[in-house]
Scaffold this active site. Sequence first.
Site, PDB file in Angstrom:
ATOM      1  CG  ASP A 213      -2.012   1.011   1.180  1.00 40.51           C
ATOM      2  OD1 ASP A 213      -2.129   1.694   0.150  1.00 40.51           O
ATOM      3  OD2 ASP A 213      -2.770   1.115   2.168  1.00 40.51           O
TER       4      ASP A 213
ATOM      5  CG  ASP B 200      -3.429   3.814  -3.459  1.00 38.61           C
ATOM      6  OD1 ASP B 200      -4.321   3.041  -3.864  1.00 38.61           O
ATOM      7  OD2 ASP B 200      -3.580   4.580  -2.494  1.00 38.61           O
ATOM      8  CD  GLU B 201      -5.576  -0.731  -1.372  1.00 36.71           C
ATOM      9  OE1 GLU B 201      -5.292  -1.510  -0.442  1.00 36.71           O
ATOM     10  OE2 GLU B 201      -6.531   0.073  -1.315  1.00 36.71           O
TER      11      GLU B 201
END
Length: 363
Positions: A17, A111-112
Amino acid sequence: MTGEDNRERPRKIVHVDMDAFYASVEQRDNPELRGVPVAVGSPAARGVVAAASYEARKFGVHSAMPSVTAQRKCPDLVFVKPRFDVYKAVSLQIRSIFAEYTPMIEPLSLDEAYLDVTENLKGMEIATEIAEEIRARIKAATGLNASAGISYNKFLAKMASDLNKPNGQAVITPKNGPAFVEQLPVKKFHGVGPATADKMHRLRIETGADLKEKTLDFLVEHFGKSGPYFYGIARGIDNRQVRPDRVRKSVGAEDTFVEDIHSYEPAREGLQPLIEKVWGYCEANEIGAKTVTLKIKYADFTQITRSKTVPLPWTAIDELEDVVGLLLAPTFPPSKGIRLLGVSLSSLEPRLSEATAQLRFAL
């Protein structure tokens, strides 16, 4: 080792993350923003914070917060307009690093992502070392910090990635997993939103231990198809596989508001982080959507939906924003307050290359 032994071996799942991703990219690209509180979003009276830097978070600023509230908490807050094309390019850089370690990558957003490193391309045995190496590679390639959670299933890997943020990692072992869940407040469970948490509280379910006491029949009765999932995670069990390159039937996001909404502008701004969330999923997974559905739940818990389908998938977030605005407008003024709004995308399909899309359009 027999096939049965191999099936029983705990999986090694890493959840990576990025830390304050949008805001961190803006601070990386603009030296004047480094060390100062930054919010990605609109400073308008009805604006909403899409992402907040860690400097801003110290003042209590967070994503989905009204911009007016954020500015009141942090008078020196600097607003920056989102640049999704840049965030996507950085995300692809990060994805290429993941691919050096495993093909088993399941992005959740720009983003993860989940990575299954049980069998990995580097032949590394220790998942924590893999996570450390990946985080170092991301830092070297992008200048950005990532946090990671390591565990034997997706739920616990996701929970672990929040334990040592920012720029840290944590591991939850099979031995510690059930005890970790028991002490955790259900409102912090991944997959338990505000509305579900409120319902659990009304049922006197405050912690994982309380959830574990409930029978499967009880959880199915009160939570429907989510019941078996809650029953499992209360025991540290989550058998969901990391599924690379999957195309879901739909992707959605919704939010229950602290105070009921009665006018158009607050509703439109409240939808913005939801639009960005579902769009980020599509960008991360290189998929397009041809149908958008707006969900409105009123104060008396009645709800309506409004949908729009187009011949070709939307290619930019501003196109989606316009359509959601057009779906929302005819519902105003509402006869009663709005307590929840949601946005979902369906008719999902792998995104075409630009050349292919142009040919298809010409035909």
